[in-house]
Design a protein around this motif. Structure first.
Motif, mmCIF file in Angstrom:
data_model
loop_
_atom_site.group_PDB
_atom_site.id
_atom_site.type_symbol
_atom_site.label_atom_id
_atom_site.label_comp_id
_atom_site.label_asym_id
_atom_site.label_seq_id
_atom_site.Cartn_x
_atom_site.Cartn_y
_atom_site.Cartn_z
ATOM 1 N N GLU A 222 62.452 1.934 27.201
ATOM 2 C CA GLU A 222 61.707 3.143 26.847
ATOM 3 C C GLU A 222 62.408 3.949 25.750
ATOM 4 O OE1 GLU A 222 62.554 2.252 29.862
ATOM 5 O OE2 GLU A 222 60.615 1.678 30.753
ATOM 6 N N TYR A 223 63.715 3.705 25.562
ATOM 7 C CA TYR A 223 64.447 4.470 24.548
ATOM 8 C C TYR A 223 63.934 4.172 23.137
ATOM 9 C CZ TYR A 223 68.285 6.475 21.856
ATOM 10 O OH TYR A 223 69.017 7.219 20.970
ATOM 11 N N LEU A 224 63.320 3.010 22.937
ATOM 12 C CA LEU A 224 62.738 2.703 21.632
ATOM 13 C C LEU A 224 61.642 3.707 21.268
ATOM 14 C CD1 LEU A 224 62.482 -1.204 21.811
ATOM 15 C CD2 LEU A 224 64.239 0.203 20.713
ATOM 16 N N GLY A 225 60.928 4.190 22.273
ATOM 17 C CA GLY A 225 59.927 5.221 22.012
ATOM 18 C C GLY A 225 60.572 6.513 21.549
ATOM 19 N N GLU A 226 61.728 6.855 22.149
ATOM 20 C CA GLU A 226 62.440 8.064 21.722
ATOM 21 C C GLU A 226 62.952 7.913 20.290
ATOM 22 O OE1 GLU A 226 66.535 10.506 22.778
ATOM 23 O OE2 GLU A 226 65.448 9.532 24.434
ATOM 24 N N VAL A 227 63.442 6.722 19.945
ATOM 25 C CA VAL A 227 63.895 6.482 18.574
ATOM 26 C C VAL A 227 62.753 6.676 17.592
ATOM 27 C CG1 VAL A 227 64.747 4.722 16.967
ATOM 28 C CG2 VAL A 227 65.795 4.966 19.228
ATOM 29 N N THR A 228 61.575 6.164 17.958
ATOM 30 C CA THR A 228 60.399 6.338 17.099
ATOM 31 C C THR A 228 60.083 7.815 16.909
ATOM 32 O OG1 THR A 228 59.504 4.228 17.872
ATOM 33 C CG2 THR A 228 57.970 5.761 16.807
ATOM 34 N N PHE A 229 60.148 8.592 18.005
ATOM 35 C CA PHE A 229 59.902 10.031 17.900
ATOM 36 C C PHE A 229 60.959 10.709 17.040
ATOM 37 C CE2 PHE A 229 60.801 14.339 19.426
ATOM 38 C CZ PHE A 229 59.583 14.947 19.156
ATOM 39 N N PHE B 48 61.703 12.635 9.664
ATOM 40 C CA PHE B 48 60.851 12.434 8.487
ATOM 41 C C PHE B 48 60.117 13.723 8.141
ATOM 42 C CE2 PHE B 48 56.711 11.516 6.643
ATOM 43 C CZ PHE B 48 57.036 10.705 5.572
ATOM 44 N N VAL B 49 59.548 14.383 9.144
ATOM 45 C CA VAL B 49 58.824 15.631 8.916
ATOM 46 C C VAL B 49 59.772 16.720 8.414
ATOM 47 C CG1 VAL B 49 57.520 17.478 10.028
ATOM 48 C CG2 VAL B 49 57.016 15.082 10.574
ATOM 49 N N VAL B 50 60.967 16.819 9.023
ATOM 50 C CA VAL B 50 61.926 17.852 8.615
ATOM 51 C C VAL B 50 62.374 17.645 7.174
ATOM 52 C CG1 VAL B 50 64.231 18.777 9.025
ATOM 53 C CG2 VAL B 50 62.728 18.324 10.961
ATOM 54 N N VAL B 51 62.711 16.398 6.804
ATOM 55 C CA VAL B 51 63.153 16.117 5.427
ATOM 56 C C VAL B 51 62.019 16.373 4.443
ATOM 57 C CG1 VAL B 51 63.936 14.292 3.857
ATOM 58 C CG2 VAL B 51 64.929 14.483 6.135
ATOM 59 N N PHE B 52 60.804 15.960 4.808
ATOM 60 C CA PHE B 52 59.652 16.166 3.919
ATOM 61 C C PHE B 52 59.423 17.653 3.667
ATOM 62 C CE2 PHE B 52 55.116 16.838 3.172
ATOM 63 C CZ PHE B 52 54.891 15.990 2.100
ATOM 64 N N ALA C 61 73.316 14.096 8.928
ATOM 65 C CA ALA C 61 72.465 14.771 9.917
ATOM 66 C C ALA C 61 71.125 14.059 10.063
ATOM 67 C CB ALA C 61 72.250 16.229 9.516
ATOM 68 N N ALA C 62 70.582 13.590 8.938
ATOM 69 C CA ALA C 62 69.271 12.936 8.980
ATOM 70 C C ALA C 62 69.361 11.544 9.579
ATOM 71 C CB ALA C 62 68.688 12.854 7.567
ATOM 72 N N GLY C 63 70.490 10.861 9.383
ATOM 73 C CA GLY C 63 70.602 9.496 9.871
ATOM 74 C C GLY C 63 71.007 9.409 11.326
ATOM 75 N N ASP C 64 72.017 10.186 11.727
ATOM 76 C CA ASP C 64 72.539 10.078 13.089
ATOM 77 C C ASP C 64 71.508 10.425 14.145
ATOM 78 O OD1 ASP C 64 74.870 9.376 11.876
ATOM 79 O OD2 ASP C 64 75.940 11.245 12.316
ATOM 80 N N VAL C 65 70.683 11.435 13.849
ATOM 81 C CA VAL C 65 69.764 11.923 14.871
ATOM 82 C C VAL C 65 68.657 10.922 15.179
ATOM 83 C CG1 VAL C 65 68.120 13.066 13.326
ATOM 84 C CG2 VAL C 65 68.511 13.990 15.619
ATOM 85 N N THR C 66 68.444 9.947 14.290
ATOM 86 C CA THR C 66 67.326 9.031 14.500
ATOM 87 C C THR C 66 67.565 8.049 15.639
ATOM 88 O OG1 THR C 66 68.230 7.577 12.781
ATOM 89 C CG2 THR C 66 66.539 9.160 12.109
ATOM 90 N N PHE C 67 68.845 7.695 15.924
ATOM 91 C CA PHE C 67 69.050 6.696 16.976
ATOM 92 C C PHE C 67 70.221 6.967 17.917
ATOM 93 C CE2 PHE C 67 71.173 5.298 13.120
ATOM 94 C CZ PHE C 67 72.443 4.977 13.553
ATOM 95 N N TYR C 68 71.064 7.977 17.634
ATOM 96 C CA TYR C 68 72.134 8.304 18.577
ATOM 97 C C TYR C 68 71.577 9.202 19.679
ATOM 98 C CZ TYR C 68 75.718 6.343 15.508
ATOM 99 O OH TYR C 68 76.484 5.489 14.758
ATOM 100 N N VAL D 214 72.854 12.994 20.117
ATOM 101 C CA VAL D 214 72.660 13.977 19.036
ATOM 102 C C VAL D 214 71.347 14.705 19.304
ATOM 103 C CG1 VAL D 214 72.379 14.341 16.554
ATOM 104 C CG2 VAL D 214 73.905 12.540 17.387
ATOM 105 N N PRO D 215 71.402 15.985 19.708
ATOM 106 C CA PRO D 215 70.179 16.724 20.001
ATOM 107 C C PRO D 215 69.418 17.088 18.728
ATOM 108 C CG PRO D 215 72.085 18.139 20.261
ATOM 109 C CD PRO D 215 72.615 16.777 19.996
ATOM 110 N N LEU D 216 68.126 17.431 18.876
ATOM 111 C CA LEU D 216 67.257 17.655 17.727
ATOM 112 C C LEU D 216 67.399 19.047 17.125
ATOM 113 C CD1 LEU D 216 63.983 15.911 18.977
ATOM 114 C CD2 LEU D 216 65.808 14.958 17.568
#
Length: 229
Positions: A17-24, A30-34, A62-69, A72-74
């Motif tokens: 199920e963690y793959l779903g969290e990675v997707t989120f 993506f939205v924050v950087v955009f 900051a943009a890379g680590d949060v995607t899969f660690y 690292v909170p949002l």
């Protein structure tokens, strides 16, 4: 640890199920950087200034680590982007108010070629080598420096070139790759030669050799005087 452990290589300790969290997380960043780039008025990538490159590198972790660690909170990442945005806005406001501050932050254009010759003092002071922009000159249709009236190295690293009129072209140093020019220390023919390092033009006779009085270089290239077509 077992090498080529499929379970460790794929998901390790995480449930499927963690793959779903990675997707989120990827969607979130993506939205924050955009939004960040929209608010900063982002120009093309080839127009990045030194200051803006620093910002991008600062945000990269900051943009890379949060995607899969998972640890690292949002919200702290959102705070990082918000803080950098405020810093960016403050810096651009100060740069609008002070040219000195703008030059310090982003640098200023440098004249690299004037009247068909390298600005040798500027290049030596700024530690600029001619190889850094020979390719750009060729891409702009320059065959030799005698075709160029002015060339600026812009603050973003781009090259701006202003050409001479066809009837005003003078002999100049070729900007062709070294495989396509003859670099000489002993002149094989009489005529005009350009210093291979600083582009100074001098006349030589067959069998002569000389040290460039401008940069102390001993290698020369036969000067070209062709016009742009």
């Amino acid at each position: 640890m077992q090498a080529f452990d499929i379970k460790r290589m794929t998901l390790d300790k995480f449930p499927l199920e963690y793959l779903g969290e990675v997707t989120f997380r990827c969607f979130f960043i993506f939205v924050v950087v955009f939004i960040f780039l929209k608010l900063t008025g982002r120009r093309g990538v080839n127009q990045l200034s030194l200051f803006e490159v620093v910002i991008i590198l600062t945000l990269g972790s900051a943009a890379g680590d949060v995607t899969f660690y998972d640890d690292v909170p949002l919200l702290p990442v959102f705070a990082v982007f918000f803080s950098i945005l405020l810093l960016y806005r403050l810096s651009t406001w100060l740069m609008d108010k002070s040219r000195h501050f703008q030059n310090w932050m982003e640098g200023k254009p440098l004249i690299i070629i004037r009247d068909g010759m390298f600005e040798w003092e500027t290049m030596a002071r700024e530690n600029i080598t001619k190889g850094e922009f020979y390719m750009e000159l060729r891409q702009k249709g320059v065959e030799h420096l005698g075709q160029v009236r002015l060339a600026f190295l812009e603050a973003n690293g781009g090259l701006s070139v202003y050409f001479r009129q066809e009837d005003d072209v003078e002999p100049g140093l070729p900007v062709l790759p070294e495989d396509y020019i003859d670099i000489e220390t002993l002149m094989m023919t009489s005529g005009l030669y350009a210093c291979h390092r600083c582009s100074l033009i001098k006349s030589f006779k067959v069998g002569e050799k000389a040290t460039c009085p401008r940069c102390q270089n001993i290698t020369w290239v036969r000067a070209l005087s062709t016009v742009r077509v």
